[in-house]
Motif scaffolding. Structure first.
Motif, PDB file in Angstrom:
ATOM      1  N   ALA A 218       0.831  -1.205   0.000  1.00 14.34           N
ATOM      2  CA  ALA A 218       0.000   0.000   0.000  1.00 14.34           C
ATOM      3  C   ALA A 218       0.869   1.259   0.000  1.00 14.34           C
ATOM      4  CB  ALA A 218      -0.918   0.014   1.215  1.00 14.34           C
ATOM      5  N   GLY A 219       1.965   1.243   0.786  1.00  9.09           N
ATOM      6  CA  GLY A 219       2.798   2.435   0.963  1.00  9.09           C
ATOM      7  C   GLY A 219       3.607   2.782  -0.277  1.00  9.09           C
ATOM      8  N   SER A 220       4.205   1.768  -0.930  1.00  6.61           N
ATOM      9  CA  SER A 220       5.028   2.064  -2.111  1.00  6.61           C
ATOM     10  C   SER A 220       4.939   0.936  -3.149  1.00  6.61           C
ATOM     11  CB  SER A 220       6.486   2.292  -1.693  1.00  6.61           C
ATOM     12  OG  SER A 220       6.913   1.270  -0.804  1.00  6.61           O
ATOM     13  N   PRO A 221       3.732   0.678  -3.609  1.00  3.79           N
ATOM     14  CA  PRO A 221       3.569  -0.427  -4.571  1.00  3.79           C
ATOM     15  C   PRO A 221       4.321  -0.192  -5.870  1.00  3.79           C
ATOM     16  CG  PRO A 221       1.548   0.895  -4.436  1.00  3.79           C
ATOM     17  CD  PRO A 221       2.451   1.369  -3.340  1.00  3.79           C
ATOM     18  N   GLU A 222       4.538   1.080  -6.232  1.00  2.54           N
ATOM     19  CA  GLU A 222       5.218   1.371  -7.500  1.00  2.54           C
ATOM     20  C   GLU A 222       6.670   0.904  -7.472  1.00  2.54           C
ATOM     21  OE1 GLU A 222       4.344   3.523  -5.230  1.00  2.54           O
ATOM     22  OE2 GLU A 222       6.087   4.761  -4.770  1.00  2.54           O
ATOM     23  N   LYS A 223       7.206   0.707  -6.248  1.00  6.81           N
ATOM     24  CA  LYS A 223       8.595   0.238  -6.150  1.00  6.81           C
ATOM     25  C   LYS A 223       8.678  -1.285  -6.257  1.00  6.81           C
ATOM     26  CE  LYS A 223      10.749   4.114  -4.006  1.00  6.81           C
ATOM     27  NZ  LYS A 223      10.234   4.832  -2.809  1.00  6.81           N
ATOM     28  N   GLY A 224       7.529  -1.937  -6.166  1.00  8.68           N
ATOM     29  CA  GLY A 224       7.530  -3.402  -6.185  1.00  8.68           C
ATOM     30  C   GLY A 224       7.226  -3.982  -7.561  1.00  8.68           C
ATOM     31  N   ARG A 225       7.621  -5.245  -7.749  1.00 12.69           N
ATOM     32  CA  ARG A 225       7.225  -6.018  -8.932  1.00 12.69           C
ATOM     33  C   ARG A 225       6.812  -7.390  -8.401  1.00 12.69           C
ATOM     34  NH1 ARG A 225       7.464  -1.662 -10.463  1.00 12.69           N
ATOM     35  NH2 ARG A 225       8.607  -0.750 -12.228  1.00 12.69           N
ATOM     36  N   SER A 226       5.543  -7.747  -8.641  1.00 15.17           N
ATOM     37  CA  SER A 226       5.004  -8.949  -7.998  1.00 15.17           C
ATOM     38  C   SER A 226       5.338 -10.228  -8.749  1.00 15.17           C
ATOM     39  CB  SER A 226       3.486  -8.822  -7.863  1.00 15.17           C
ATOM     40  OG  SER A 226       2.951 -10.081  -7.487  1.00 15.17           O
ATOM     41  N   ALA A 227       6.044 -11.122  -8.055  1.00 19.82           N
ATOM     42  CA  ALA A 227       6.336 -12.441  -8.632  1.00 19.82           C
ATOM     43  C   ALA A 227       5.049 -13.234  -8.833  1.00 19.82           C
ATOM     44  CB  ALA A 227       7.292 -13.200  -7.712  1.00 19.82           C
ATOM     45  N   LYS A 260       3.584 -14.488   0.956  1.00 20.34           N
ATOM     46  CA  LYS A 260       3.302 -14.828   2.347  1.00 20.34           C
ATOM     47  C   LYS A 260       2.248 -13.932   2.978  1.00 20.34           C
ATOM     48  CE  LYS A 260       6.640 -17.980   2.487  1.00 20.34           C
ATOM     49  NZ  LYS A 260       6.536 -18.365   1.062  1.00 20.34           N
ATOM     50  N   ALA A 261       2.172 -12.675   2.521  1.00 25.61           N
ATOM     51  CA  ALA A 261       1.240 -11.730   3.154  1.00 25.61           C
ATOM     52  C   ALA A 261       0.757 -10.737   2.106  1.00 25.61           C
ATOM     53  CB  ALA A 261       1.945 -10.992   4.299  1.00 25.61           C
ATOM     54  N   PRO A 262      -0.543 -10.400   2.130  1.00 25.94           N
ATOM     55  CA  PRO A 262      -1.075  -9.498   1.102  1.00 25.94           C
ATOM     56  C   PRO A 262      -0.453  -8.099   1.121  1.00 25.94           C
ATOM     57  CG  PRO A 262      -2.844 -10.567   2.332  1.00 25.94           C
ATOM     58  CD  PRO A 262      -1.573 -10.869   3.050  1.00 25.94           C
ATOM     59  N   ASN A 263       0.050  -7.686   2.287  1.00 27.58           N
ATOM     60  CA  ASN A 263       0.596  -6.328   2.334  1.00 27.58           C
ATOM     61  C   ASN A 263       2.074  -6.255   1.952  1.00 27.58           C
ATOM     62  OD1 ASN A 263       1.444  -7.606   4.625  1.00 27.58           O
ATOM     63  ND2 ASN A 263       1.079  -5.871   6.009  1.00 27.58           N
ATOM     64  N   VAL A 264       2.610  -7.378   1.498  1.00 28.25           N
ATOM     65  CA  VAL A 264       3.984  -7.387   0.980  1.00 28.25           C
ATOM     66  C   VAL A 264       3.939  -7.843  -0.480  1.00 28.25           C
ATOM     67  CG1 VAL A 264       6.297  -8.386   1.208  1.00 28.25           C
ATOM     68  CG2 VAL A 264       4.885  -8.048   3.258  1.00 28.25           C
ATOM     69  N   VAL A 265       4.449  -7.016  -1.385  1.00 23.65           N
ATOM     70  CA  VAL A 265       4.537  -7.458  -2.785  1.00 23.65           C
ATOM     71  C   VAL A 265       5.501  -8.644  -2.819  1.00 23.65           C
ATOM     72  CG1 VAL A 265       5.295  -6.832  -5.116  1.00 23.65           C
ATOM     73  CG2 VAL A 265       4.121  -5.133  -3.685  1.00 23.65           C
TER      74      VAL A 265
END
Ligand SMILES: [Zn+2]
Ligand SMILES: [Zn+2]
Length: 475
Positions: A218-227, A260-265
């Protein structure tokens, strides 16, 4: 002079015909007398329920049984700690009997007629505890026949681990361990007694792993890329592909890691795929297209991907010469009768499968012989069947109507029903081995058919390539 020669000839033909039958009767009787002992071994393996390549205790128990019976054991073959070969006798023919002993993940079940977990990580939902034990029993009985009748020939038991997805036999074939075998025998637990020429699908399986970048979802999804996006995009493409492949093909998958957790990409995700078809060339083509889908998924989701081949098997190459022999022997042995207690158990199992009551005629009778029985499973026996003439059968170890890989299969396999069905297989395999030892013409005919069907330019190429056995695939 001429008269006595003719008489001798007629008598020798007569005695060689009845020799097999006469000499097999005491061997079968002896085998029957050990039913309880073999039942106990099977139930011990059922209790252990060890998964692919982890079958240390199950393998050791079968090794001990065969070694106590006078077999020479070679263990840890083909780089697999739980694979082994037990051998007795000398010279040809060399008859191999295969035995499996791996359990399936999940499917933990007590030996009762309602769904009740035994609290373990695995269960014998394919009846391989019976498979390994009955095959060992048949190898020992065949050895007894060779010894009693002072016949020439070699009987081998192949302890073949990790049939369920691990392709154990493929590594044993690749290693050349079947090369000098004349005929290979196998069987499989079933809900009916059958020795028709059945098919099995070739398959390829792999784990596709996607690597992304973790970030606060939620805080910085733009920095993530979801496997996991990679996995889902791949699945979407493969599911679309289903419309454009031969309709007899099968594709299935499970997501073995989705974060493992929805709030972690998730920076890692994994999907485990199977592709199957009754010709291996189609499987190879579908698999290559699945890899393209995975590459496209990675590209589109900004992740990276690699994959690990896990298993791969040939389709089954039937041998009608041997199949007819096996069917005739199964018909001589016949199926099983349920006791009053077993009938109550069977009816409850049948009801859990939506039937009114169990069709016990199915357990008692032998299915009519067919030369093109359909089946959609796969087996690593396929690779053996492209190496040496191979024949198999099914025995009613489960309540009629029970599908493999179900809790009902685990339950019946843990009771006297499984033990009884297993002895049908042990006796049929024994009769077949004895007949092959005593009949060189039959062995030659089977080999001739095998050569013709396989084709002169056949070259064995394992579908799983040159990878080492995936010893940790169940970890
Ligand atoms: Zn299975
Ligand atoms: Zn199986």
């Amino acid at each position: 002079m001429r008269k006595s020669y003719l008489l001798t000839l007629v008598l020798s033909i007569f005695f060689s015909t009845i020799k097999g039958q006469d000499s097999s009767a005491p061997i079968l009787k002896q085998l029957e007398s050990k039913s309880e002992q073999y039942g106990n071994i099977a139930q011990e393996i059922w209790n252990l329920a060890e998964m692919g390549y982890q079958e240390e205790k199950s393998s050791a128990l079968l090794q001990k049984t065969l070694s106590d019976a006078g077999f020479k054991i070679t263990k840890g073959v083909a780089g697999i700690p739980t694979a082994f070969i037990a051998e007795y006798g000398s010279g040809t023919p060399i008859i191999a009997i295969m035995g499996e002993y791996d359990a399936l993940p999940g499917l933990s079940q007590e030996a009762v007629s309602e769904k009740k977990s035994a609290g373990k990580a695995s269960g014998h939902a394919c009846g391989h505890h019976l498979f390994g034990t009955a095959s060992a029993a048949a190898a020992i009985a065949s050895k007894d026949w060779l010894a009693t009748n002072k016949e020439q020939g070699t009987i081998r038991f192949y302890g073949t681990p990790a049939e369920e997805g691990g392709s154990g036999k493929v590594f044993m074939v690749r290693e050349g361990l079947f090369n000098d075998v004349d005929i290979a025998l196998h069987w499989h637990p079933s809900s009916q007694n059958t020795a028709s020429a059945g098919a099995a699908l070739a398959n390829k399986s792999a784990k596709f792993r996607f690597y992304g970048v973790s970030a606060h979802a939620a805080g910085s999804p733009e920095k993530g890329r979801s496997a996991l996006d990679g996995v889902e995009a791949m699945n979407t493409m493969v599911n679309m592909m289903r419309e454009h492949i031969p309709q007899e093909a099968r594709i299935h998958y499970v997501i073995t890691d989705g974060g493992k957790a929805p709030n972690v990409v998730p920076d890692f995700a994994e999907v485990y795929y199977y592709a199957r078809h009754n010709t291996r060339d189609v499987v190879i083509d579908i698999f290559d297209r699945m890899v393209k889908a995975a590459e496209g998924a990675a590209l589109g989701t900004g992740t990276t991907m690699d994959y690990e081949m896990i298993g791969g098997t040939h389709e089954l190459l039937p041998n009608l010469t041997l199949q007819k022999l096996m069917h005739d022997n199964l018909s001589k042995i016949g199926g099983i009768e349920y006791s009053a207690e077993e009938k109550i158990f069977a009816d409850k199992i049948a009801q859990s499968l939506g039937q009114e009551k169990a069709d016990l005629a199915m357990a008692k009778n032998v299915q009519p012989y067919r030369t093109e029985a359909r089946a959609y499973g796969s087996t690593d026996v396929g690779d053996v069947s492209f190496t040496v003439p191979t024949v198999g059968m099914g025995a009613a170890t489960w309540v009629p109507g029970t599908p493999a890989h179900s809790w009902q299969a685990v339950a019946a396999g843990g009771t006297s029903i499984g033990n009884k069905g297993m002895m049908v297989a042990a006796k049929t395999l024994t009769l077949t081995a004895i007949e092959l030892f005593g009949n060189n013409t039959l062995v030659s005919e089977a080999k001739k058919e095998f050569q013709e069907k396989r084709g002169a330019d056949f070259k064995y190429i394992p579908l799983l390539g040159d990878r080492a056995p995936a010893l940790d695939y169940r970890n």
